[in-house]
Write an enzyme that holds these catalytic residues in place. Structure first.
Site, PDB file in Angstrom:
ATOM      1  N   SER A  41       0.852  -1.197   0.000  1.00 35.02           N
ATOM      2  CA  SER A  41       0.000   0.000   0.000  1.00 35.02           C
ATOM      3  C   SER A  41       0.888   1.248   0.000  1.00 35.02           C
ATOM      4  CB  SER A  41      -0.855  -0.009   1.266  1.00 35.02           C
ATOM      5  OG  SER A  41      -1.476   1.245   1.444  1.00 35.02           O
TER       6      SER A  41
ATOM      7  N   LYS B  70       2.041  -2.900   6.080  1.00 36.64           N
ATOM      8  CA  LYS B  70       2.373  -2.871   4.650  1.00 36.64           C
ATOM      9  C   LYS B  70       3.837  -2.451   4.452  1.00 36.64           C
ATOM     10  CE  LYS B  70      -1.529  -4.200   2.811  1.00 36.64           C
ATOM     11  NZ  LYS B  70      -1.630  -5.432   2.005  1.00 36.64           N
TER      12      LYS B  70
ATOM     13  N   TYR C 234      -2.067  -0.529  10.166  1.00 34.80           N
ATOM     14  CA  TYR C 234      -2.234  -1.071   8.803  1.00 34.80           C
ATOM     15  C   TYR C 234      -1.038  -0.657   7.932  1.00 34.80           C
ATOM     16  CZ  TYR C 234      -3.880  -1.364   3.966  1.00 34.80           C
ATOM     17  OH  TYR C 234      -3.969  -1.625   2.613  1.00 34.80           O
TER      18      TYR C 234
HETATM   19  N1  LIG Z   1      -8.535  -0.887  -1.942  1.00 35.10           N
HETATM   20  C1  LIG Z   1      -7.508  -0.063  -1.797  1.00 35.10           C
HETATM   21  O1  LIG Z   1      -7.623   1.162  -1.969  1.00 35.10           O
HETATM   22  C2  LIG Z   1      -6.145  -0.621  -1.449  1.00 35.10           C
HETATM   23  C3  LIG Z   1      -5.079   0.289  -1.378  1.00 35.10           C
HETATM   24  C4  LIG Z   1      -3.820  -0.186  -1.063  1.00 35.10           C
HETATM   25  C5  LIG Z   1      -3.636  -1.541  -0.860  1.00 35.10           C
HETATM   26  N2  LIG Z   1      -4.696  -2.406  -0.921  1.00 35.10           N
HETATM   27  C6  LIG Z   1      -4.421  -3.827  -0.681  1.00 35.10           C
HETATM   28  O2  LIG Z   1      -4.965  -4.597  -1.738  1.00 35.10           O
HETATM   29  C7  LIG Z   1      -5.337  -5.886  -1.251  1.00 35.10           C
HETATM   30  C8  LIG Z   1      -6.788  -6.168  -1.624  1.00 35.10           C
HETATM   31  O3  LIG Z   1      -7.579  -5.169  -1.014  1.00 35.10           O
HETATM   32  P1  LIG Z   1      -9.147  -4.960  -1.312  1.00 35.10           P
HETATM   33  O4  LIG Z   1      -9.390  -3.504  -1.265  1.00 35.10           O
HETATM   34  O5  LIG Z   1      -9.563  -5.754  -2.485  1.00 35.10           O
HETATM   35  O6  LIG Z   1      -9.746  -5.585   0.048  1.00 35.10           O
HETATM   36  P2  LIG Z   1     -11.076  -6.390   0.353  1.00 35.10           P
HETATM   37  O7  LIG Z   1     -12.137  -6.082  -0.639  1.00 35.10           O
HETATM   38  O8  LIG Z   1     -11.333  -6.183   1.804  1.00 35.10           O
HETATM   39  O9  LIG Z   1     -10.613  -7.926   0.122  1.00 35.10           O
HETATM   40  C9  LIG Z   1      -9.718  -8.535   0.985  1.00 35.10           C
HETATM   41  C10 LIG Z   1      -9.547  -9.992   0.586  1.00 35.10           C
HETATM   42  O10 LIG Z   1      -8.651 -10.616   1.529  1.00 35.10           O
HETATM   43  C11 LIG Z   1      -9.242 -11.824   1.960  1.00 35.10           C
HETATM   44  N3  LIG Z   1      -8.809 -12.191   3.305  1.00 35.10           N
HETATM   45  C12 LIG Z   1      -8.799 -11.404   4.407  1.00 35.10           C
HETATM   46  N4  LIG Z   1      -8.424 -12.110   5.482  1.00 35.10           N
HETATM   47  C13 LIG Z   1      -8.176 -13.378   5.036  1.00 35.10           C
HETATM   48  C14 LIG Z   1      -7.770 -14.573   5.687  1.00 35.10           C
HETATM   49  N5  LIG Z   1      -7.553 -14.626   6.993  1.00 35.10           N
HETATM   50  N6  LIG Z   1      -7.620 -15.687   4.933  1.00 35.10           N
HETATM   51  C15 LIG Z   1      -7.872 -15.656   3.613  1.00 35.10           C
HETATM   52  N7  LIG Z   1      -8.249 -14.557   2.944  1.00 35.10           N
HETATM   53  C16 LIG Z   1      -8.416 -13.434   3.657  1.00 35.10           C
HETATM   54  C17 LIG Z   1     -10.748 -11.572   1.905  1.00 35.10           C
HETATM   55  O11 LIG Z   1     -11.452 -12.783   1.747  1.00 35.10           O
HETATM   56  P3  LIG Z   1     -12.353 -13.528   2.847  1.00 35.10           P
HETATM   57  O12 LIG Z   1     -12.962 -12.481   3.718  1.00 35.10           O
HETATM   58  O13 LIG Z   1     -13.321 -14.314   2.030  1.00 35.10           O
HETATM   59  O14 LIG Z   1     -11.380 -14.405   3.571  1.00 35.10           O
HETATM   60  C18 LIG Z   1     -10.863 -10.750   0.615  1.00 35.10           C
HETATM   61  O15 LIG Z   1     -10.944 -11.601  -0.489  1.00 35.10           O
HETATM   62  C19 LIG Z   1      -5.099  -5.854   0.268  1.00 35.10           C
HETATM   63  O16 LIG Z   1      -3.866  -6.437   0.575  1.00 35.10           O
HETATM   64  C20 LIG Z   1      -5.086  -4.371   0.568  1.00 35.10           C
HETATM   65  O17 LIG Z   1      -4.353  -4.087   1.747  1.00 35.10           O
HETATM   66  C21 LIG Z   1      -5.938  -1.969  -1.208  1.00 35.10           C
END
Ligand SMILES: NC(=O)c1ccc[n+]([C@@H]2O[C@H](COP(=O)([O-])OP(=O)(O)OC[C@H]3O[C@@H](n4cnc5c(N)ncnc54)[C@H](OP(=O)(O)O)[C@@H]3O)[C@@H](O)[C@H]2O)c1
Length: 234
Positions: free
Chosen positions: A137, A157, A153
């Site tokens: 991130s 990262k 958080y």
């Molecule tokens: N969205 C943004 O703006 C943003 C910005 C910077 C970085 N990121 C990074 O991008 C990645 C994806 O983010 P997102 O926004 O798509 O988040 P999200 O919609 O909350 O999705 C998170 C995913 O992680 C899975 N997960 C969480 N805990 C888990 C566990 N214990 N075991 C297995 N799977 C698990 C969840 O699946 P289940 O709940 O089904 O397990 C879900 O599929 C993350 O690493 C996040 O930190 C996102």
């Protein structure tokens, strides 16, 4: 190409799997806890891309049973791994004085230790040109704009980013590449809970296409790098 994507049940991970499924010759293992969502993802891919192979594996990555439970389920389909995308992540938006030790541990567990455990598990199945992509991130990049409520958080990262840099040194002899994509704002549930009401600059579909291209070709240009992927703040 044998590809593993963690955190595939929603958000960015879901779209990464769809983007790989659209490509010829990609077999994808999709890991998350929500079984219904993973089965929906497989159906969604099958109806859009009839030749696609998406293998859902329901598994909580915070468990310790990687070798006994997860590995046999991966080995049933893959004898080697070409791409591992550590995308699963957790975000807790709370002021520093309100966040508990338990929450600290949970964030570090999902955002750093699970990637560490996945890499350890997959490395014996990785050969020359394999690519590990850790989804970081912008908050975890030194000198970037920081936001109240996201200290732990962002620190998690940051740890993932430095783990990436260090691991690249150790993986050189194996010719396996590892990079960290430090994402900016992407319109997902996680983004909404970090920045309620804000509009992100990228959709999950847009970023997923970038990530899949990078996962397949980026190792020819980068290794051990923390790459900001952001056009706005947040
Ligand atoms: N969205 C943004 O703006 C943003 C910005 C910077 C970085 N990121 C990074 O991008 C990645 C994806 O983010 P997102 O926004 O798509 O988040 P999200 O919609 O909350 O999705 C998170 C995913 O992680 C899975 N997960 C969480 N805990 C888990 C566990 N214990 N075991 C297995 N799977 C698990 C969840 O699946 P289940 O709940 O089904 O397990 C879900 O599929 C993350 O690493 C996040 O930190 C996102």
């Amino acid at each position: 190409m044998n590809i593993i994507v963690t955190g595939a049940s929603k958000g960015i991970g879901y779209e990464i799997v769809r983007a790989f499924a659209a490509r010829e010759g990609c077999k994808i293992i999709a890991i998350a806890r929500n079984e219904t969502a993973l089965l929906r993802l497989r159906e969604d891919c099958k109806s859009s891309f009839p030749d696609s192979t998406v293998i859902p594996i329901t598994f909580d990555l915070t468990l310790s049973a990687y070798r006994t439970e997860l590995l046999p389920r991966i080995e049933k389909h893959f004898s080697r791994v070409d791409v591992l995308i550590n995308n699963a992540g957790k975000m807790i938006n709370k002021p520093f004085d309100a966040i508990s030790e338990y929450e600290f541990d949970t964030l570090m567990d999902v955002n750093v230790k699970c990637a560490f455990k996945m890499i350890k598990l997959c490395l014996p199945m990785m050969h020359k040109s394999a690519h590990i992509v850790n989804i970081g991130s912008m908050g975890g990049v030194q000198g970037s704009v920081k936001f109240a409520g996201l200290s732990v958080y962002s620190a998690s990262k940051g740890a993932l980013a430095i783990l990436t840099e260090c691991m690249a040194e150790e993986l050189k002899s194996k010719h396996v590449s590892i990079n960290c994509l430090a994402l900016g704002a992407v319109q997902t549930e996680m983004f909404q809970s970090a920045f309620p009401g804000a509009k992100a600059s990228n959709t999950p579909v847009q970023i997923a296409h970038f990530i899949t291209d990078f996962a397949l070709n980026g190792q020819n240009f980068y290794n051990g790098k923390i790459l900001p992927v952001s056009v706005s703040t947040p």
